[in-house]
Design a protein around this motif. Structure first.
Motif, mmCIF file in Angstrom:
data_model
loop_
_atom_site.group_PDB
_atom_site.id
_atom_site.type_symbol
_atom_site.label_atom_id
_atom_site.label_comp_id
_atom_site.label_asym_id
_atom_site.label_seq_id
_atom_site.Cartn_x
_atom_site.Cartn_y
_atom_site.Cartn_z
ATOM 1 N N THR A 109 0.851 -1.283 0.046
ATOM 2 C CA THR A 109 -0.170 -0.014 -0.131
ATOM 3 C C THR A 109 0.820 1.269 0.117
ATOM 4 O O THR A 109 0.465 2.128 -0.749
ATOM 5 C CB THR A 109 -0.979 0.066 1.208
ATOM 6 N N THR A 110 2.100 1.099 0.614
ATOM 7 C CA THR A 110 3.020 2.487 0.753
ATOM 8 C C THR A 110 4.364 2.125 0.206
ATOM 9 O O THR A 110 4.871 1.026 0.439
ATOM 10 C CB THR A 110 3.033 3.063 2.108
ATOM 11 N N TYR A 111 4.869 2.975 -0.420
ATOM 12 C CA TYR A 111 6.235 2.890 -0.709
ATOM 13 C C TYR A 111 7.167 4.157 -0.092
ATOM 14 O O TYR A 111 6.369 5.261 -0.193
ATOM 15 C CB TYR A 111 6.364 2.843 -2.350
ATOM 16 N N GLN A 112 8.152 3.716 0.180
ATOM 17 C CA GLN A 112 8.877 4.896 0.836
ATOM 18 C C GLN A 112 10.179 4.973 0.204
ATOM 19 O O GLN A 112 10.995 3.955 0.210
ATOM 20 C CB GLN A 112 9.009 4.622 2.377
ATOM 21 N N TRP A 113 10.670 6.115 -0.312
ATOM 22 C CA TRP A 113 12.242 6.224 -0.965
ATOM 23 C C TRP A 113 13.089 6.883 0.073
ATOM 24 O O TRP A 113 12.600 7.770 0.624
ATOM 25 C CB TRP A 113 11.953 6.876 -2.192
ATOM 26 N N ARG A 114 14.159 6.450 0.096
ATOM 27 C CA ARG A 114 15.073 7.166 0.729
ATOM 28 C C ARG A 114 16.501 6.786 0.184
ATOM 29 O O ARG A 114 16.680 5.716 -0.591
ATOM 30 C CB ARG A 114 15.264 7.003 2.336
ATOM 31 N N LEU A 115 17.671 7.799 0.379
ATOM 32 C CA LEU A 115 18.904 7.473 0.209
ATOM 33 C C LEU A 115 19.495 6.770 1.482
ATOM 34 O O LEU A 115 19.173 6.916 2.568
ATOM 35 C CB LEU A 115 19.781 8.716 -0.097
ATOM 36 N N LEU A 116 20.650 5.931 1.050
ATOM 37 C CA LEU A 116 21.315 5.188 2.236
ATOM 38 C C LEU A 116 22.011 6.061 3.266
ATOM 39 O O LEU A 116 21.436 6.014 4.451
ATOM 40 C CB LEU A 116 22.234 4.469 1.632
ATOM 41 N N ASN A 117 22.253 7.255 3.045
ATOM 42 C CA ASN A 117 22.776 8.151 3.741
ATOM 43 C C ASN A 117 22.515 9.544 2.881
ATOM 44 O O ASN A 117 22.977 9.749 2.069
ATOM 45 C CB ASN A 117 24.043 8.046 4.500
ATOM 46 N N GLY A 118 21.853 10.604 4.072
ATOM 47 C CA GLY A 118 21.380 11.666 3.311
ATOM 48 C C GLY A 118 20.325 11.888 2.795
ATOM 49 O O GLY A 118 19.518 10.653 2.888
ATOM 50 N N SER A 119 19.837 12.851 2.212
ATOM 51 C CA SER A 119 18.385 12.946 1.832
ATOM 52 C C SER A 119 18.401 12.911 0.135
ATOM 53 O O SER A 119 19.380 13.076 -0.252
ATOM 54 C CB SER A 119 17.638 14.204 2.358
ATOM 55 N N ASN A 129 3.347 7.546 -6.465
ATOM 56 C CA ASN A 129 3.263 6.203 -6.259
ATOM 57 C C ASN A 129 4.301 5.571 -5.981
ATOM 58 O O ASN A 129 5.110 5.813 -5.040
ATOM 59 C CB ASN A 129 2.256 5.467 -7.225
ATOM 60 N N ASN A 130 4.936 4.527 -6.643
ATOM 61 C CA ASN A 130 5.835 3.643 -6.419
ATOM 62 C C ASN A 130 7.165 4.100 -7.394
ATOM 63 O O ASN A 130 8.081 3.569 -7.369
ATOM 64 C CB ASN A 130 5.704 2.510 -6.739
ATOM 65 N N THR A 131 7.162 5.398 -7.998
ATOM 66 C CA THR A 131 7.971 5.689 -8.963
ATOM 67 C C THR A 131 8.804 6.999 -8.557
ATOM 68 O O THR A 131 8.357 8.069 -7.886
ATOM 69 C CB THR A 131 7.620 5.878 -10.221
ATOM 70 N N LEU A 132 10.142 7.087 -8.784
ATOM 71 C CA LEU A 132 10.949 8.261 -8.339
ATOM 72 C C LEU A 132 11.228 8.896 -9.693
ATOM 73 O O LEU A 132 12.292 8.401 -10.175
ATOM 74 C CB LEU A 132 12.137 7.793 -7.352
ATOM 75 N N PHE A 133 10.484 10.100 -9.967
ATOM 76 C CA PHE A 133 11.106 10.565 -11.042
ATOM 77 C C PHE A 133 12.299 11.883 -10.947
ATOM 78 O O PHE A 133 12.209 12.378 -10.097
ATOM 79 C CB PHE A 133 9.796 11.455 -11.714
ATOM 80 N N PHE A 134 13.266 11.791 -11.644
ATOM 81 C CA PHE A 134 14.511 12.748 -11.600
ATOM 82 C C PHE A 134 14.063 13.729 -12.571
ATOM 83 O O PHE A 134 13.909 13.390 -13.793
ATOM 84 C CB PHE A 134 15.696 12.022 -11.774
ATOM 85 N N LYS A 135 13.700 14.942 -11.984
ATOM 86 C CA LYS A 135 13.387 16.094 -13.160
ATOM 87 C C LYS A 135 15.067 16.720 -13.339
ATOM 88 O O LYS A 135 15.717 16.783 -12.711
ATOM 89 C CB LYS A 135 12.655 17.200 -12.043
ATOM 90 N N GLY A 136 14.917 17.179 -14.698
ATOM 91 C CA GLY A 136 16.139 17.635 -15.203
ATOM 92 C C GLY A 136 17.165 16.812 -15.435
ATOM 93 O O GLY A 136 17.117 15.280 -15.268
ATOM 94 N N PRO A 137 18.333 16.922 -16.002
ATOM 95 C CA PRO A 137 19.585 16.167 -16.540
ATOM 96 C C PRO A 137 20.096 15.701 -15.197
ATOM 97 O O PRO A 137 20.105 16.155 -14.199
ATOM 98 C CB PRO A 137 20.278 17.344 -17.254
ATOM 99 N N VAL A 138 20.730 14.546 -15.714
ATOM 100 C CA VAL A 138 21.475 13.691 -14.612
ATOM 101 C C VAL A 138 22.915 14.500 -14.135
ATOM 102 O O VAL A 138 23.462 15.272 -15.058
ATOM 103 C CB VAL A 138 22.057 12.523 -15.165
ATOM 104 N N SER A 139 22.944 14.772 -12.961
ATOM 105 C CA SER A 139 24.090 15.137 -12.282
ATOM 106 C C SER A 139 24.943 14.364 -11.533
ATOM 107 O O SER A 139 24.254 13.524 -10.840
ATOM 108 C CB SER A 139 23.764 16.564 -11.748
ATOM 109 N N TYR A 140 26.085 14.475 -11.009
ATOM 110 C CA TYR A 140 26.665 13.653 -10.115
ATOM 111 C C TYR A 140 26.222 13.459 -8.858
ATOM 112 O O TYR A 140 26.268 12.734 -8.069
ATOM 113 C CB TYR A 140 28.419 14.296 -9.862
#
Ligand SMILES: *[C@@H]1O[C@H](CO)[C@@H](O)[C@H](O)[C@H]1NC(C)=O
Ligand SMILES: *[C@@H]1O[C@H](CO)[C@@H](O)[C@H](O)[C@H]1NC(C)=O
Ligand SMILES: *[C@@H]1O[C@H](CO)[C@@H](O)[C@H](O)[C@H]1NC(C)=O
Ligand SMILES: *[C@@H]1O[C@H](CO)[C@@H](O)[C@H](O)[C@H]1NC(C)=O
Ligand SMILES: *[C@@H]1O[C@H](CO)[C@@H](O)[C@H](O)[C@H]1NC(C)=O
Ligand SMILES: *[C@@H]1O[C@H](CO)[C@@H](O)[C@H](O)[C@H]1NC(C)=O
Ligand SMILES: *[C@@H]1O[C@H](CO)[C@@H](O)[C@H](O)[C@H]1NC(C)=O
Length: 497
Positions: free
Chosen positions: A279-289, A298-309
């Motif tokens: 029912t719920t999805y939670q996204w996080r980074l291993l360390n940091g936000s 929902n269950n998808t993480l969209f990255f806006k803009g071009p990829v950066s380091y």
């Protein structure tokens, strides 16, 4: 002891023999018997016929009475009586259920209606005669009871818990009040176990209960479980589909290992296999936000803009259903340039290999042809050639070779010609295929060096593999190209030994 026994046994058998002899000589005594069916059976509620007949009545013998009795605990209970003079008498409690079918001096058959479990037992049919006395036979009546069959799953929900190995009952199959008892089995791919129980009822019927137990698991979800009951010739089956609840099994899709700088429209999707669905999805980074330019839908993480380091890191998705929470992770790294897509290096390698193999075959054939021609022409030019010094001096081409000029330059022919001269005897011993086979294996293969763009090892490797496949189809074009390489071949030749 021993003599006594010896004297007894002959006496015994002698007496038996006399008995048999007498019996066979006096037919009336031997053949006057009461015939019944040894065993009769019927289901509860049905009617059964108990046959009984008197064979070979002699005119001198009078039937005085036919009596049916039930043997109970050693004592006998009268059921029905037929007396030719007095008539028929049915005794309680059989009054309504027993009838003589066709009473006579020879026939005492009765019908027993609406069978009850209590009717089971031994029945005796007795003919009373005068003057020879009573004759009787007995039969066994068995009352059968059809079971009622039922299967049911547990009402408790089945929940898969990691680490738990306790088997819990998932279904019960019951075959109640059967006589004789049913056979209960299970038909399933599940790896559970069945336990069986038989309950003997006071009325003689038997209830068979089987419980199927297993460790609830994700694999067991949606599996079929079938109960099979066999009773006499009847087969009853009932099945159910297991519903096992389990916590989410999480995978993250979307990272292809090729997130290069300024790439657009990348996303990560959290997929989970769960029952009930997550029912719920939670996204996080291993360390940091999470980076600022991401959007969670929902269950998808969209990255806006071009990829950066700054996108690089270990992304974790936690999926939750009513059973529990599980997470999956993906390690995202960012490259400065796109990775070469597909396997262009590999394709070039294969192509190079194919061309190299074709060239090698062409060279081999050309060498072979030249060698043959030389052998033929040698008889004519032998004297001239022997006189020549074994150097790279220009030599006028033999007359027969004129037509080859379109393919081969004079220089080429000279070098090959001279080398052949030097190693004349060696070449004659060598099998014809050897030169190009060994050349392919040689690392300093001039063809692959010329064609490839650095990955020499691959090309050599493919050339080896493809040589045999192409051996049957050398193209004429490659033999023309091969003409220019004949010099190289000639210099390699000494390495072969
Ligand atoms: C029982 O016996 C009768 C005659 O005695 C015969 O006709 C009948 O077939 C028998 N039934 C069975 C089941 O043996
Ligand atoms: C048969 O004998 C047993 C004891 O031996 C007794 O309990 C039972 O009631 C008897 N049955 C009948 C029908 O008399
Ligand atoms: C009939 O039943 C008795 C006791 O129940 C048993 O001893 C006997 O063997 C049976 N006879 C047949 C023919 O089944
Ligand atoms: C036999 O006994 C069982 C249990 O007491 C009962 O459920 C069943 O109905 C009985 N069967 C008959 C035919 O009486
Ligand atoms: C980037 O990630 C991919 C996939 O996880 C991995 O194969 C690759 O080695 C990583 N590259 C670097 C430079 O860490
Ligand atoms: C994340 O963790 C790694 C190793 O645990 C550490 O080297 C790194 O500095 C951490 N990054 C942040 C932003 O905390
Ligand atoms: C995402 O959630 C919205 C409502 O928040 C819903 O309308 C949409 O269908 C969902 N999309 C997917 C792919 O589940």
């Amino acid at each position: 002891m021993a003599p006594r026994r010896q004297s007894r046994c002959p006496g015994c058998s002698w007496a038996t023999g006399v008995c048999l002899l007498v019996a066979s000589l006096v037919p009336g005594l031997w053949a006057q018997t009461v015939l019944v069916n040894d065993t009769v059976s019927g289901f509860i509620g049905t009617d059964v016929v108990l046959h009984c007949s008197f064979t070979n009545p002699l005119p001198s013998v009078k039937i005085t009475q036919v009596t049916w009795q039930k043997a109970t605990n050693g004592s006998k209970q009268n059921v029905a009586i037929y007396n030719p003079a007095m008539g028929v008498s049915i005794l309680s409690p059989y009054k309504d259920r027993v009838t003589f079918r066709n009473p006579s001096f020879k026939d005492g058959t009765i019908q027993l209606s609406r069978l009850e479990l209590e009717d089971e037992g031994v029945y005796i049919c007795e003919f009373a005669t005068f003057p020879t006395g009573n004759r009787e036979s007995q039969l066994n009546l068995t009352v059968l009871a059809k079971p009622t069959n039922r299967m049911e799953g547990t009402t408790r929900p089945l929940i898969a818990r990691s680490g738990k190995t306790e088997k819990i009952p998932v279904a019960t199959c019951m075959s109640s009040n059967g006589k004789p008892p049913s056979t209960v089995t299970w038909d399933t791919k599940l790896k559970g176990e069945a336990e069986f129980q038989e309950i003997k009822n006071s009325n003689g019927t038997i209830t068979v209960i089987s419980r199927y137990r297993l460790v609830p698991s994700r694999e067991a979800h949606r599996q079929q479980l079938m109960c099979v009951v066999n009773y006499q010739l009847d087969r009853f089956t009932d099945s159910m589909t297991l519903n096992v609840q389990y916590e989410p099994e999480v995978t993250i899709e979307g990272f292809d290992g090729n997130w290069f700088l300024n790439r657009k429209d990348v996303k990560l999707t959290c997929k989970s296999d769960a029952n009930p669905p997550a029912t719920t999805y939670q996204w996080r980074l291993l360390n940091g936000s999470l980076p600022e330019n991401v959007e969670v839908q929902n269950n998808t993480l969209f990255f806006k803009g071009p990829v950066s380091y700054s996108l690089a890191g270990t992304y974790i998705c936690e999926a939750t259903n009513t059973i529990g929470t599980r997470s999956g992770l993906v390690e995202v790294n960012v490259t400065d340039k796109p990775l070469p897509q597909g396997a262009p290096g590999g394709i070039i390698g294969i192509l190079g290999g194919v061309i190299a193999a074709a060239l090698i075959i062409g060279v081999a054939i050309t060498v072979f042809i030249i060698y043959r021609r030389q052998q033929k022409s040698r008889t004519e030019t032998d004297n001239d050639l022997i006189d020549l010094p074994p150097s790279h001096k220009p030599v006028p081409p033999p007359k027969r070779k004129q037509e080859m000029k379109s393919h081969l330059t004079a220089e080429d022919i000279q070098v090959v010609h001279l080398d052949n001269m030097k190693q004349e005897e060696e070449i004659q011993k060598l099998p014809l295929q050897t030169p190009y086979y060994d050349m392919a294996a040689s690392e300093s293969s001039p063809y692959s060096d010329k064609l490839n763009s650095g990955t020499k090892d691959y090309d050599v490797h493919y050339a080896e593999l493809d040589t045999s496949a192409l051996a049957s189809s050398p193209s004429p074009r490659s033999s023309i190209q091969a003409g220019g390489d004949l010099v190289e071949y000639a210099t390699i030749q000494p390495n072969l030994r």
